[in-house]
Every structure is written in structure tokens, then in C-alpha cells.
Design an enzyme around this catalytic site. Structure first.
Site, PDB file in Angstrom:
ATOM      1  N   HIS A  42       0.808  -1.094   0.126  1.00 53.49           N
ATOM      2  CA  HIS A  42       0.229  -0.354  -0.087  1.00 53.49           C
ATOM      3  C   HIS A  42       0.784   1.457  -0.193  1.00 53.49           C
ATOM      4  O   HIS A  42       0.404   2.504  -0.189  1.00 53.49           O
ATOM      5  CB  HIS A  42      -1.215  -0.068   0.961  1.00 53.49           C
ATOM      6  CG  HIS A  42      -0.989   0.588   2.384  1.00 53.49           C
ATOM      7  ND1 HIS A  42      -0.388  -0.475   3.784  1.00 53.49           N
ATOM      8  CD2 HIS A  42       0.188   1.617   2.918  1.00 53.49           C
ATOM      9  CE1 HIS A  42       0.016  -0.061   4.333  1.00 53.49           C
ATOM     10  NE2 HIS A  42       0.425   1.350   4.529  1.00 53.49           N
ATOM     11  N   ASP A  47       0.156  -7.032   1.943  1.00 58.98           N
ATOM     12  CA  ASP A  47       0.407  -6.230   1.527  1.00 58.98           C
ATOM     13  C   ASP A  47       2.026  -5.902   2.009  1.00 58.98           C
ATOM     14  O   ASP A  47       2.830  -4.962   2.251  1.00 58.98           O
ATOM     15  CB  ASP A  47      -0.527  -5.543   2.828  1.00 58.98           C
ATOM     16  CG  ASP A  47       0.330  -4.282   3.155  1.00 58.98           C
ATOM     17  OD1 ASP A  47       0.228  -3.802   2.007  1.00 58.98           O
ATOM     18  OD2 ASP A  47      -0.398  -3.291   3.734  1.00 58.98           O
ATOM     19  N   SER A  60       4.781   3.137   7.588  1.00 59.59           N
ATOM     20  CA  SER A  60       4.520   1.525   6.682  1.00 59.59           C
ATOM     21  C   SER A  60       5.702   1.191   6.033  1.00 59.59           C
ATOM     22  O   SER A  60       6.064   1.901   5.370  1.00 59.59           O
ATOM     23  CB  SER A  60       3.091   1.904   5.757  1.00 59.59           C
ATOM     24  OG  SER A  60       2.244   1.894   6.775  1.00 59.59           O
TER      25      SER A  60
END
Length: 542
Positions: free
Chosen positions: A178, A208, A281
Site C-alpha cells: 500500500h 500487503d 509503513s
């Protein structure tokens, strides 16, 4: 006269000195003697005996919930500085640019199939992400204005920010899907401020994760990958990333939990209270040995800021995904061809299990590996290739990581009997469904059912002509509380097939007369699922 006064004064002075000495005000000759007459000081408490010393000295094993004699134990760490100094050069800043088109006829923006549910770890610089929000999504306050006045679509560049970790000296970097999934440009900045343009090697939305690469003439520092399976709840961890654009920020905490499921069939997150925020992230989660045990992916937050609940993809999963992305550019997962659901306490009792465990097969895909192996709807998978299934979510992950065409043994419960079935694992295709949620089902009495006619089938878009269709569920009824919906098709009651309304009424009456829970097989939107109907309080209604 003067001599008398001097003598008296001298006597008084000597008396005062002696009095002070006896009172302990001065350490004169009498202090030692007086100290010997005082009460002795209480002894210092004995140091606590460790479980190891206890075992060695007494031969008695450690008390419950205490470390065993040979179990390694770690104390409080004085400083993470040496660890951080060693691993920080392996962490990178990942900046992305994406061309976004908005307007009346523009496609939806912000869609990212790899976004982790529950509030992703972040991505747009300075932009928080609330619970369930898509990473990088940012609303346009003037969009409704433009739509009203018919302004055409426009394009702009959206900037995002994340982190990554170097996994090979020739420039491979592991990050989140993402973060880079929809990027048109990817810029990687190293700790020494060198910048590189990166290319995507492969992406895997289901986990992910993404693998990107930069080209450099000099070997890069590489992070050592550890073992998330050996990681224990309570272990110290360090997260390094770029939260809110603050490059290479270090936070520390512990592993709060393992095996967390957010919203996917293959979720198996590590949970940590090490502060993770938007921009973290794709960054690594290190243990105290300087090994990567996870890739920071998501946070649970309604504001987008850290609330002490962060999630990381376990490195054992990340390693497998990374190797496949590097070799093939995609991830190949194993497939059995079954839909599964949770074994609840009620279902366990209905199937004769002493406690809720295993994975209940709700349906078997025709001509799939499970069907060819003889698995049936209603079987409960208790073990996969010798590994017990304690929770239904464990089965998809085990199957997914199994090599294609490998023969496996499944230990199952069928009609209260233990059996073993051999199956050959197939390859999961994108359109294939791996599992079903138990909370998609429900049911109890307090509903109206009808026969399936062509008109009813068209009205409810049914995909079967067998069973009876639920036409209405009464408000505040046991059926409503359990989740049955209009359009559900009841196929079986207590493993007996339901042919029509009369058949349903007879079987429902028998079930309610027994005043015991009944097991229903329900079909909804092409998927079949089991549910338990508890006997209603008082006289039930069919």
C-alpha cells in the site's frame, strides 16, 4: 572574684560538652560505648531467589507461569543505542508520486487493494489514517462544488511517504504494497542521504508486501532476517521508520500479541505497542538481537495517530513472499477448494466436540482438490499435515504456504468419527474463495420461509432451487439477533435435507420439541455456511 567566675564558667562549659557527647551530638569517647547499648539495625532483606537458583538449590521446579530453570531470560535493557547504531543504515525512506485524476467522470481515487484494514501504518506525509481508512486517501473539499457546476476532470500528483528495509546488498528493499502499489515514481533515500529511483519487482496485496529495487555500484548494508515464530509475547522490539516525514525515527516497545487477524484470510500479524504512525509503513520491526521479525504495516486508530496498537507482518511470512516476488514477480499460494468457518461453542456441541477447535468445512468446490480427496461439507479439519488447527484462520495460511502439487494429510472429524484424508494441494487463483466468516451467518426461529418458485428465485437472485427461502425475519427475534436475512436459503436442519416448506416445518418442529440447539445449513449469495439455532426462550415460532 574573677577567678571564681572563670572556674564556674569553665565547669558549666565542661558539663555541656559531656552532656552533648552522651546525647550523641559529637563522636567523643563515649559514643562507641553508647552505640553498643542501642538496638541492633534490622538485617537487610535477602535477595530474591531466581527459579534457576531455586532448582539448583532445592531441586524443586519453578512455580506455574515462572521461567523454567533452563529458559533464557532477558532483563531490562539499559540502552538501545548500540542496536540502533548497527541496524539503522538498513532502513530507508520511500517517497512515492502518483498521478491522480478527479472529476465527474474520473475513476475512484484512493483505492488500494493492498491497504490493511483497521487503519494502515501510513503513507501520506503528515496525513493520519483512521480506522478502516485507505492509505494515501485524501478528500477534496471542493469536489462537490466542481461536480455541481459541471467542471471536468482534472489531474494532480499525489505524494506519499513510507519506509523500507534493505534485504540484499545489491539493492532489494522490502516494503508495503500500500506504500508503492499505485505509484508512478518511487524515490528511495538512504541514511547517508543518497537518493535512488526504485522499480517495483513484485507486489502481493494479500499480505500487503512489495519488493522494490535500486541500482547501486556499492554494496549496501543488509538487515538480518530473524524468526517471528520464535518471537514471544513480551519480547522487546524496536521500530524504525519515517513517521509523519520525520526521517529514521526510533521507537521501542514489546510484542503485545501474536496471530492477530484484521480482515484477511492470510492475516497473522504481530501486535506491538512500539509507536507506529503514518510513514512507518514498510519499515522493519527489530528484536534485541538486531534481527527483523516483522514489517510494520498497520495501526488501529480512529485518528490516524498511534494508540499503542500497531501491527507487523511476521518476517516468516514476509520472507516467503519476498522470495517468490524476487523469483516470479508474484506469489503462488496453495489451494484446497473449500470454504471454512469458525467452530463456535454452539457448533462444537452440535458436532460432538469437547471444545471449539478446528476449521469447519462449509462447502466444497466441485472438482477442487478437496472434492477429489473426498472431503465433504460438515467435515471439521483438526490437523493439517500433523499440525493441529486450533483456529479456523490457521488453515488458509497453512494451505497457502504449501507447495503446489504436494500431497498432504488432513485429520478430520466426520459425524463424530476421526478420519484421515490425503489431498493434493492445487494453485489458488484470484477468483477462488478461501474462507467464509461465521458472522456472515446466523439463524434461529422467528422467521417466515417459503418454497423456491421461479418468481421467488428471481426476486432474491437465488442460485439454487433446493431448500426453502427465508422471506422475513421478525425484528428483535432470535433469528434477527443471530443474523438470518431475507433471501437466505435453508438447505438442511440437523444434517437432514429440507425439500419444501412442509418439510422445513416438520423438521423445525422436531428440533424445537427437543428443546436443544439445531444445526442449520444456510446458503447466502452462492456460499453455504453452518449456523446453530439456539432454542428460544418460551415457545418458539417457525
Amino acid at each position: 572574684m574573677a577567678k571564681k567566675i572563670a572556674a564556674i564558667a569553665g565547669g558549666v562549659l565542661i558539663g555541656l560538652v559531656i552532656a552533648f557527647a552522651r546525647a550523641g551530638a559529637f563522636p567523643f569517647w563515649s559514643s562507641d560505648q553508647d552505640a553498643s547499648k542501642t538496638s541492633p539495625a534490622p538485617p537487610l532483606p535477602a535477595p530474591p531467589v531466581s527459579p534457576k537458583d531455586q532448582m539448583q538449590n532445592t531441586g524443586v521446579p519453578a512455580a506455574p507461569n515462572q521461567p523454567e530453570p533452563n529458559e533464557p531470560r532477558t532483563g531490562i535493557i539499559g540502552s538501545f543505542a548500540p542496536l540502533v547504531k548497527h541496524v539503522m543504515p538498513t532502513v530507508v525512506n520511500v517517497a512515492v508520486v502518483q498521478d491522480v485524476k478527479v472529476g465527474a467522470d474520473a475513476p475512484g481515487q484512493g483505492d488500494d487493494e493492498g491497504a490493511s484494514p483497521g487503519g494502515g501504518g501510513g503513507d501520506d506525509q503528515g496525513q493520519g489514517q483512521g480506522e478502516g481508512g485507505a492509505p494515501g486517501q485524501q478528500g477534496d473539499p471542493f469536489e462537490q462544488f466542481r461536480r455541481f457546476f459541471g467542471q471536468g476532470p482534472r489531474e494532480y500528483k499525489q505524494h506519499g511517504l513510507g519506509s523500507g528495509v534493505i534485504v540484499s546488498s545489491d539493492g532489494y528493499i522490502l516494503t508495503n504494497n500500500h506504500v508503492v502499489g499505485g505509484a508512478d515514481e518511487i524515490q528511495v533515500t538512504l541514511m547517508d542521504k543518497r537518493e535512488f529511483t526504485a522499480k517495483v519487482i513484485g507486489k502481493d496485496p494479500k499480505s500487503d508486501l512489495a519488493l522494490i529495487k535500486i541500482d547501486t555500484k556499492e554494496p549496501l548494508p543488509v538487515a538480518e532476517l530473524g524468526s517471528s515464530n520464535q518471537t514471544q509475547i513480551g519480547d522487546w522490539v524496536v521500530a524504525i521508520g519515517n513517521p509523519f516525514g520525520f526521517s529514521l525515527t526510533v521507537t521501542a516497545g514489546i510484542v503485545s500479541a501474536k496471530g492477530r487477524i484484521l480482515n484477511g484470510n492470510y492475516d497473522d500479524y504481530l501486535q506491538t505497542d512500539a509507536s507506529i504512525n503514518p510513514g512507518n509503513s514498510g519499515g522493519p520491526l527489530f528484536n534485541t538481537a538486531g534481527q527483523v521479525i516483522g514489517i510494520n504495516t498497520a495501526i488501529y486508530s480512529r485518528t490516524g495517530a498511534n494508540n499503542g496498537i500497531g501491527f507487523a507482518v511476521p518476517v516468516d511470512i514476509a520472507r516467503n513472499v519476498m522470495e517468490q516476488l524476487k523469483a516470479h514477480g508474484r506469489v503462488v499460494r496453495g489451494w484446497l477448494g473449500v470454504e471454512i468457518q469458525e467452530v463456535t461453542q454452539d457448533l462444537a456441541q452440535s458436532f460432538g466436540l469437547p471444545r471449539p477447535e478446528g476449521a469447519l468445512i462449509a462447502s466444497v468446490e466441485k472438482d477442487g482438490p478437496a472434492a477429489k480427496a473426498g472431503l465433504e461439507r460438515g467435515d471439521i479439519v483438526m490437523a493439517f499435515n500433523g499440525t493441529p488447527i486450533l483456529d479456523e484462520q490457521e488453515l488458509p495460511a497453512m494451505v497457502a504456504q504449501t507447495p503446489i502439487n504436494k500431497k498432504v494429510t488432513l485429520d478430520i472429524m466426520r459425524n463424530g468419527k476421526k478420519m484421515s484424508v490425503d489431498a493434493t494441494v492445487g494453485e489458488l487463483k484470484e477468483a477462488q474463495v478461501a474462507s467464509a466468516k461465521a458472522d456472515d451467518t446466523g439463524g434461529s426461529w422467528g422467521m417466515q420461509v417459503g418454497d423456491i418458485t421461479p418468481e421467488v428465485s428471481q426476486q432474491f437472485h437465488l442460485q439454487t432451487d433446493k431448500g426453502v427461502v427465508v422471506r422475513r425475519v421478525g425484528p428483535d427475534s432470535p433469528a434477527a439477533d443471530a443474523g438470518l436475512q431475507a433471501g437466505d436459503v435453508v438447505l438442511e436442519i440437523n444434517h437432514d435435507k429440507v425439500g419444501n416448506v412442509n418439510d422445513f416445518a416438520a423438521k423445525a418442529k422436531d428440533a424445537k420439541t427437543s428443546k436443544r440447539s439445531a444445526l442449520l445449513l444456510v446458503q447466502r449469495q452462492g456460499a453455504t455456511l453452518y449456523t446453530v439455532i439456539k432454542p428460544p426462550s418460551g415457545q418458539g415460532q417457525g
